[in-house]
Design a protein around this motif. Structure first.
Motif, PDB file in Angstrom:
ATOM      1  N   ASP A  32     -12.102 116.753  15.827  1.00  0.00           N
ATOM      2  CA  ASP A  32     -10.733 115.562  15.469  1.00  0.00           C
ATOM      3  C   ASP A  32     -10.601 115.476  14.000  1.00  0.00           C
ATOM      4  O   ASP A  32      -9.978 114.805  13.756  1.00  0.00           O
ATOM      5  CB  ASP A  32      -9.841 114.779  16.247  1.00  0.00           C
ATOM      6  CG  ASP A  32     -11.789 113.787  17.151  1.00  0.00           C
ATOM      7  OD1 ASP A  32     -12.551 114.312  16.131  1.00  0.00           O
ATOM      8  OD2 ASP A  32     -11.336 112.010  16.885  1.00  0.00           O
ATOM      9  N   GLY A  33     -11.395 116.105  13.651  1.00  0.00           N
ATOM     10  CA  GLY A  33     -11.385 115.284  12.001  1.00  0.00           C
ATOM     11  C   GLY A  33     -13.267 114.758  11.449  1.00  0.00           C
ATOM     12  O   GLY A  33     -14.186 115.302  12.037  1.00  0.00           O
ATOM     13  N   TRP A  34     -13.519 114.117  10.234  1.00  0.00           N
ATOM     14  CA  TRP A  34     -14.701 113.716   9.530  1.00  0.00           C
ATOM     15  C   TRP A  34     -14.615 112.640   9.597  1.00  0.00           C
ATOM     16  O   TRP A  34     -14.093 111.832   9.358  1.00  0.00           O
ATOM     17  CB  TRP A  34     -14.043 114.288   8.176  1.00  0.00           C
ATOM     18  CG  TRP A  34     -14.398 115.582   8.282  1.00  0.00           C
ATOM     19  CD1 TRP A  34     -12.979 116.121   8.211  1.00  0.00           C
ATOM     20  CD2 TRP A  34     -15.056 116.833   7.569  1.00  0.00           C
ATOM     21  NE1 TRP A  34     -12.974 117.131   7.709  1.00  0.00           N
ATOM     22  CE2 TRP A  34     -13.944 117.908   7.728  1.00  0.00           C
ATOM     23  CE3 TRP A  34     -16.211 116.456   7.764  1.00  0.00           C
ATOM     24  CZ2 TRP A  34     -15.241 118.593   7.140  1.00  0.00           C
ATOM     25  CZ3 TRP A  34     -17.035 118.170   7.479  1.00  0.00           C
ATOM     26  CH2 TRP A  34     -16.428 119.338   7.419  1.00  0.00           C
ATOM     27  N   THR A  35     -16.008 111.742  10.705  1.00  0.00           N
ATOM     28  CA  THR A  35     -15.893 110.823  11.115  1.00  0.00           C
ATOM     29  C   THR A  35     -16.938 109.783  10.128  1.00  0.00           C
ATOM     30  O   THR A  35     -17.574 110.455  10.179  1.00  0.00           O
ATOM     31  CB  THR A  35     -16.543 110.623  12.594  1.00  0.00           C
ATOM     32  OG1 THR A  35     -15.449 111.415  13.252  1.00  0.00           O
ATOM     33  CG2 THR A  35     -16.580 109.343  12.881  1.00  0.00           C
ATOM     34  N   VAL A  36     -16.705 108.680   9.283  1.00  0.00           N
ATOM     35  CA  VAL A  36     -17.500 107.353   9.178  1.00  0.00           C
ATOM     36  C   VAL A  36     -18.504 106.936   9.737  1.00  0.00           C
ATOM     37  O   VAL A  36     -17.460 106.325  11.119  1.00  0.00           O
ATOM     38  CB  VAL A  36     -16.936 107.632   8.067  1.00  0.00           C
ATOM     39  CG1 VAL A  36     -17.472 106.627   6.366  1.00  0.00           C
ATOM     40  CG2 VAL A  36     -16.292 108.375   6.470  1.00  0.00           C
ATOM     41  N   THR A  37     -19.124 106.047   9.934  1.00  0.00           N
ATOM     42  CA  THR A  37     -20.482 105.574  10.065  1.00  0.00           C
ATOM     43  C   THR A  37     -20.897 104.564   9.377  1.00  0.00           C
ATOM     44  O   THR A  37     -21.692 105.591   8.752  1.00  0.00           O
ATOM     45  CB  THR A  37     -20.862 106.128  11.585  1.00  0.00           C
ATOM     46  OG1 THR A  37     -20.692 106.565  12.672  1.00  0.00           O
ATOM     47  CG2 THR A  37     -21.942 104.962  11.879  1.00  0.00           C
ATOM     48  N   MET A  38     -21.113 103.661   8.646  1.00  0.00           N
ATOM     49  CA  MET A  38     -21.701 102.684   7.781  1.00  0.00           C
ATOM     50  C   MET A  38     -23.064 102.671   8.442  1.00  0.00           C
ATOM     51  O   MET A  38     -23.114 102.181   9.318  1.00  0.00           O
ATOM     52  CB  MET A  38     -21.309 101.838   7.682  1.00  0.00           C
ATOM     53  CG  MET A  38     -19.943 102.246   7.043  1.00  0.00           C
ATOM     54  SD  MET A  38     -20.047 103.262   5.681  1.00  0.00           S
ATOM     55  CE  MET A  38     -20.333 102.376   3.816  1.00  0.00           C
ATOM     56  N   ALA A  39     -24.381 102.910   7.811  1.00  0.00           N
ATOM     57  CA  ALA A  39     -25.709 102.577   7.964  1.00  0.00           C
ATOM     58  C   ALA A  39     -25.623 101.137   8.666  1.00  0.00           C
ATOM     59  O   ALA A  39     -24.635 100.322   8.383  1.00  0.00           O
ATOM     60  CB  ALA A  39     -27.126 102.101   7.285  1.00  0.00           C
ATOM     61  N   ARG A  43     -20.551 100.937  15.163  1.00  0.00           N
ATOM     62  CA  ARG A  43     -19.848 101.961  16.147  1.00  0.00           C
ATOM     63  C   ARG A  43     -19.044 102.492  14.761  1.00  0.00           C
ATOM     64  O   ARG A  43     -19.241 102.486  13.637  1.00  0.00           O
ATOM     65  CB  ARG A  43     -18.079 101.436  16.969  1.00  0.00           C
ATOM     66  CG  ARG A  43     -17.585 100.697  16.200  1.00  0.00           C
ATOM     67  CD  ARG A  43     -16.636 100.104  16.885  1.00  0.00           C
ATOM     68  NE  ARG A  43     -16.185  98.204  16.693  1.00  0.00           N
ATOM     69  CZ  ARG A  43     -15.407  97.470  17.354  1.00  0.00           C
ATOM     70  NH1 ARG A  43     -15.289  98.383  18.552  1.00  0.00           N
ATOM     71  NH2 ARG A  43     -15.820  96.326  16.902  1.00  0.00           N
ATOM     72  N   ALA A  44     -18.319 104.109  14.745  1.00  0.00           N
ATOM     73  CA  ALA A  44     -17.440 104.438  14.098  1.00  0.00           C
ATOM     74  C   ALA A  44     -16.451 103.827  13.162  1.00  0.00           C
ATOM     75  O   ALA A  44     -16.374 103.173  13.511  1.00  0.00           O
ATOM     76  CB  ALA A  44     -17.026 105.794  14.423  1.00  0.00           C
ATOM     77  N   GLY A  45     -16.367 104.014  11.267  1.00  0.00           N
ATOM     78  CA  GLY A  45     -15.237 102.752  11.130  1.00  0.00           C
ATOM     79  C   GLY A  45     -14.002 103.778  11.025  1.00  0.00           C
ATOM     80  O   GLY A  45     -13.428 102.958  10.188  1.00  0.00           O
ATOM     81  N   GLY A  46     -14.138 104.991  11.074  1.00  0.00           N
ATOM     82  CA  GLY A  46     -13.102 106.392  11.194  1.00  0.00           C
ATOM     83  C   GLY A  46     -13.444 107.470  10.975  1.00  0.00           C
ATOM     84  O   GLY A  46     -14.058 108.082  10.305  1.00  0.00           O
ATOM     85  N   THR A  47     -11.850 107.920  11.672  1.00  0.00           N
ATOM     86  CA  THR A  47     -12.157 110.029  11.520  1.00  0.00           C
ATOM     87  C   THR A  47     -10.897 109.934  10.443  1.00  0.00           C
ATOM     88  O   THR A  47      -9.680 109.987  10.657  1.00  0.00           O
ATOM     89  CB  THR A  47     -11.624 109.745  12.913  1.00  0.00           C
ATOM     90  OG1 THR A  47     -13.249 109.823  13.557  1.00  0.00           O
ATOM     91  CG2 THR A  47     -11.335 111.403  12.484  1.00  0.00           C
TER      92      THR A  47
END
Length: 74
Positions: A32-39, A43-47
């Motif tokens: 569904d896209g590229w998912t960003v997760t900060m160290a 949980r993930a920050g967004g796709t």
């Protein structure tokens, strides 16, 4: 997409973002896209629809004034 297939399992690429102090986050490619997760995040920050947009989102979530991180594919 940059996929690898192992048996019946499809694996998507992961990029780790490195700032001056070490790992700051990651970007995972998915269906569904590229998912960003900060160290350190729970949980993930967004796709996002593209890798470039995901990179910009990750950078904007860093401390203001941070240099652009270095991205390495894993």
């Amino acid at each position: 997409m940059n996929e690898q297939t192992a048996g019946n399992e499809t694996r998507h690429a992961v990029w780790v973002a490195y700032g001056t102090g070490g790992v700051v986050g990651s970007i995972r490619e998915g269906d569904d896209g590229w998912t960003v997760t900060m160290a350190g995040a729970d949980r993930a920050g967004g796709t996002y629809p593209s890798m470039e947009v995901a990179k910009a989102a990750l950078h904007s979530a860093m401390t203001p004034g941070s240099e652009w991180p270095r991205f390495e594919q894993h």
